[in-house]
Design a protein around this motif. Structure first.
Motif, PDB file in Angstrom:
ATOM      1  N   THR A  70       0.749  -1.099   0.120  1.00 49.66           N
ATOM      2  CA  THR A  70       0.017  -0.120  -0.076  1.00 49.66           C
ATOM      3  C   THR A  70       0.699   1.257  -0.108  1.00 49.66           C
ATOM      4  N   HIS A  71       1.914   1.249   0.627  1.00 48.65           N
ATOM      5  CA  HIS A  71       2.750   2.379   1.042  1.00 48.65           C
ATOM      6  C   HIS A  71       3.723   2.510  -0.275  1.00 48.65           C
ATOM      7  N   GLY A  72       4.231   1.347  -0.596  1.00 47.74           N
ATOM      8  CA  GLY A  72       5.274   1.636  -1.933  1.00 47.74           C
ATOM      9  C   GLY A  72       6.659   2.025  -1.125  1.00 47.74           C
ATOM     10  N   LEU A  73       7.449   2.405  -2.302  1.00 50.99           N
ATOM     11  CA  LEU A  73       8.808   2.810  -1.612  1.00 50.99           C
ATOM     12  C   LEU A  73       9.329   4.218  -1.666  1.00 50.99           C
ATOM     13  N   ASP A  74       8.472   5.227  -1.926  1.00 49.67           N
ATOM     14  CA  ASP A  74       8.651   6.528  -1.782  1.00 49.67           C
ATOM     15  C   ASP A  74       8.421   7.064  -0.234  1.00 49.67           C
ATOM     16  N   GLY A  75       9.143   8.141   0.036  1.00 46.83           N
ATOM     17  CA  GLY A  75       9.104   8.957   1.065  1.00 46.83           C
ATOM     18  C   GLY A  75       9.855   8.314   2.013  1.00 46.83           C
ATOM     19  N   GLU A  76       9.595   8.723   3.367  1.00 43.17           N
ATOM     20  CA  GLU A  76      10.254   8.196   4.542  1.00 43.17           C
ATOM     21  C   GLU A  76       9.327   7.408   5.454  1.00 43.17           C
ATOM     22  N   VAL A  77       9.678   6.580   6.262  1.00 44.58           N
ATOM     23  CA  VAL A  77       8.885   6.048   7.157  1.00 44.58           C
ATOM     24  C   VAL A  77       9.746   5.658   8.481  1.00 44.58           C
ATOM     25  N   ASN A  78       9.246   5.400   9.583  1.00 43.60           N
ATOM     26  CA  ASN A  78      10.054   5.216  10.721  1.00 43.60           C
ATOM     27  C   ASN A  78       9.636   3.727  11.201  1.00 43.60           C
ATOM     28  N   ILE A  79      10.544   2.841  11.108  1.00 44.71           N
ATOM     29  CA  ILE A  79      10.082   1.427  11.580  1.00 44.71           C
ATOM     30  C   ILE A  79      10.932   1.085  12.905  1.00 44.71           C
ATOM     31  N   GLY A  80      11.484   2.068  13.627  1.00 42.54           N
ATOM     32  CA  GLY A  80      11.876   1.901  14.836  1.00 42.54           C
ATOM     33  C   GLY A  80      13.324   2.855  15.116  1.00 42.54           C
ATOM     34  N   ALA A  81      14.061   2.980  13.846  1.00 43.87           N
ATOM     35  CA  ALA A  81      15.251   3.652  14.407  1.00 43.87           C
ATOM     36  C   ALA A  81      15.445   5.047  13.664  1.00 43.87           C
ATOM     37  N   GLY A  82      14.187   5.620  13.697  1.00 46.58           N
ATOM     38  CA  GLY A  82      14.112   7.075  13.158  1.00 46.58           C
ATOM     39  C   GLY A  82      13.576   7.209  11.921  1.00 46.58           C
ATOM     40  N   PRO A  83      13.052   8.394  11.423  1.00 50.15           N
ATOM     41  CA  PRO A  83      12.730   8.444   9.882  1.00 50.15           C
ATOM     42  C   PRO A  83      13.919   7.925   9.237  1.00 50.15           C
ATOM     43  N   MET A  84      13.469   7.235   8.070  1.00 55.32           N
ATOM     44  CA  MET A  84      14.726   6.881   7.106  1.00 55.32           C
ATOM     45  C   MET A  84      13.962   6.763   5.657  1.00 55.32           C
ATOM     46  N   PRO A  85      14.525   6.744   4.705  1.00 56.89           N
ATOM     47  CA  PRO A  85      13.864   6.382   3.247  1.00 56.89           C
ATOM     48  C   PRO A  85      13.328   5.194   3.298  1.00 56.89           C
ATOM     49  N   ALA A  86      11.929   4.886   2.643  1.00 54.99           N
ATOM     50  CA  ALA A  86      11.315   3.925   2.771  1.00 54.99           C
ATOM     51  C   ALA A  86      12.277   2.729   1.877  1.00 54.99           C
ATOM     52  N   GLN A  87      13.054   2.815   1.279  1.00 56.83           N
ATOM     53  CA  GLN A  87      13.762   1.883   0.537  1.00 56.83           C
ATOM     54  C   GLN A  87      14.618   1.352   1.421  1.00 56.83           C
ATOM     55  N   ALA A  88      15.390   2.058   2.467  1.00 55.51           N
ATOM     56  CA  ALA A  88      16.336   1.729   3.376  1.00 55.51           C
ATOM     57  C   ALA A  88      15.455   0.896   4.617  1.00 55.51           C
ATOM     58  N   ALA A  89      14.276   1.360   4.907  1.00 51.53           N
ATOM     59  CA  ALA A  89      13.663   0.827   5.948  1.00 51.53           C
ATOM     60  C   ALA A  89      13.091  -0.813   5.145  1.00 51.53           C
ATOM     61  N   LEU A  90      12.703  -0.720   3.988  1.00 53.68           N
ATOM     62  CA  LEU A  90      12.371  -1.989   3.445  1.00 53.68           C
ATOM     63  C   LEU A  90      13.640  -3.045   3.262  1.00 53.68           C
ATOM     64  N   SER A  91      14.943  -2.404   3.326  1.00 51.17           N
ATOM     65  CA  SER A  91      16.083  -3.205   3.215  1.00 51.17           C
ATOM     66  C   SER A  91      16.291  -3.674   4.570  1.00 51.17           C
ATOM     67  N   VAL A  92      16.165  -2.914   5.295  1.00 45.05           N
ATOM     68  CA  VAL A  92      16.097  -3.480   6.882  1.00 45.05           C
ATOM     69  C   VAL A  92      15.208  -4.877   7.046  1.00 45.05           C
ATOM     70  N   ASN A  93      14.154  -4.554   6.853  1.00 46.23           N
ATOM     71  CA  ASN A  93      13.134  -5.613   6.774  1.00 46.23           C
ATOM     72  C   ASN A  93      13.445  -6.861   6.086  1.00 46.23           C
ATOM     73  N   LEU A  94      13.991  -6.904   4.967  1.00 43.35           N
ATOM     74  CA  LEU A  94      14.522  -7.752   4.054  1.00 43.35           C
ATOM     75  C   LEU A  94      15.559  -8.406   4.608  1.00 43.35           C
ATOM     76  N   ILE A  95      16.877  -7.793   5.022  1.00 45.81           N
ATOM     77  CA  ILE A  95      17.721  -8.309   5.518  1.00 45.81           C
ATOM     78  C   ILE A  95      17.728  -8.991   6.844  1.00 45.81           C
ATOM     79  N   ASP A  96      17.039  -8.385   7.684  1.00 46.00           N
ATOM     80  CA  ASP A  96      16.783  -8.875   9.100  1.00 46.00           C
ATOM     81  C   ASP A  96      15.903 -10.237   8.993  1.00 46.00           C
ATOM     82  N   THR A  97      14.931 -10.313   8.326  1.00 44.81           N
ATOM     83  CA  THR A  97      14.077 -11.521   7.829  1.00 44.81           C
ATOM     84  C   THR A  97      14.935 -12.602   7.349  1.00 44.81           C
ATOM     85  N   ALA A  98      15.607 -12.180   6.456  1.00 41.12           N
ATOM     86  CA  ALA A  98      16.337 -13.205   5.719  1.00 41.12           C
ATOM     87  C   ALA A  98      17.485 -13.853   6.760  1.00 41.12           C
ATOM     88  N   THR A  99      18.248 -12.985   7.463  1.00 41.26           N
ATOM     89  CA  THR A  99      19.240 -13.433   8.227  1.00 41.26           C
ATOM     90  C   THR A  99      18.808 -14.253   9.398  1.00 41.26           C
TER      91      THR A  99
END
Length: 184
Positions: A90-119
Motif C-alpha cells: 500500500t505504501h510503496g517505496l517513496d517517502g520516509e518511514v520510521n520502523i524504529g530507528a527514526g525516519p529513513m527513506p522507505a527503500q532503506a527501511a524495506l532493506s532493513v526488513n528484508l535483511i533482518d528477516t532473511a538473516t
C-alpha cells in the motif's frame, strides 16, 4: 528482482522455517549469541510488526525484542508477515518511514526488513537443524541489497560481525550469511 517480491519470498521462506521449529527447540542456542530460538523469534516478529506499523503510520512497539509468541508460531508469523507485506504494498517505496530507528527513506527501511528477516530465518534454521538456504536468485538479490546497505559502522550498531571469508563458488545463501558475519 523487485524488492517487494523479494520481501514476499523471504516471508514465505521464513514462515516455512518457523513452521519447522519444535517446542523442544525454543531454548536452543542460535548464531546470535545473545538470543536463543525463542528470543530470536520474538525479535524477528517484533521487527516485522514494527515495519508494518511504521509503514502504516501506526504507533511502534516499545521494544522489538520481546514480542509475545503464540502457541502456533507459524500461523502467527504468517499473519504478521502478510500484514506487513500488505502495508508495504500500500505504501510503496517513496517517502520516509520510521520502523524504529527514526525516519529513513522507505527503500532503506524495506532493506532493513528484508535483511533482518532473511538473516534471522537462516539463524533459526541453523539452530533447529533445518535447511536455511534461500532460493538462489533471492539470496543473490538480498546479498546485493546487503552489500549496498550494511556498512562497517552499521555492523557495530546492529550486531553483525565482520564478513566471514567463503569461496567464490559458495552457494548464494552461504555468501549472504558470510557477508553478515555468520559461519555457513
Amino acid at each position: 528482482m523487485e524488492m517487494l517480491d523479494a520481501l514476499s519470498q523471504t516471508f514465505d521462506h521464513a514462515t516455512k522455517v518457523v513452521a519447522g521449529v519444535g517446542p523442544d527447540q525454543l531454548d536452543a542456542a542460535t548464531p546470535c549469541r545473545e538470543w536463543d530460538v525463542r528470543a530470536l523469534l520474538a525479535h524477528s516478529l517484533g521487527v516485522i510488526v514494527n515495519a508494518g506499523r511504521g509503514v502504516s503510520g501506526q504507533d511502534l512497539l516499545a521494544s522489538t525484542n520481546s514480542y509475545p509468541l503464540d502457541a502456533d508460531l507459524a500461523a502467527q508469523f504468517r499473519i504478521e508477515a502478510d500484514r506487513t507485506l500488505a502495508a508495504w504494498t500500500t505504501h510503496g517505496l517513496d517517502g520516509e518511514v520510521n520502523i524504529g530507528a527514526g525516519p529513513m527513506p522507505a527503500q532503506a527501511a524495506l532493506s532493513v526488513n528484508l535483511i533482518d528477516t532473511a538473516t534471522h530465518s537462516w539463524d533459526i534454521a541453523h539452530a533447529t537443524s533445518q535447511d536455511g538456504n534461500l532460493p538462489d536468485e533471492l539470496a543473490v538479490t538480498i546479498l546485493a541489497v546487503a552489500q549496498g546497505f550494511v556498512t562497517d559502522a552499521l555492523r557495530g550498531f546492529v550486531g553483525f560481525d565482520a564478513p566471514v571469508p567463503v569461496g567464490s563458488d559458495a552457494r548464494p545463501t552461504d555468501q549472504l550469511v558470510a557477508f553478515l558475519g555468520r559461519h555457513p
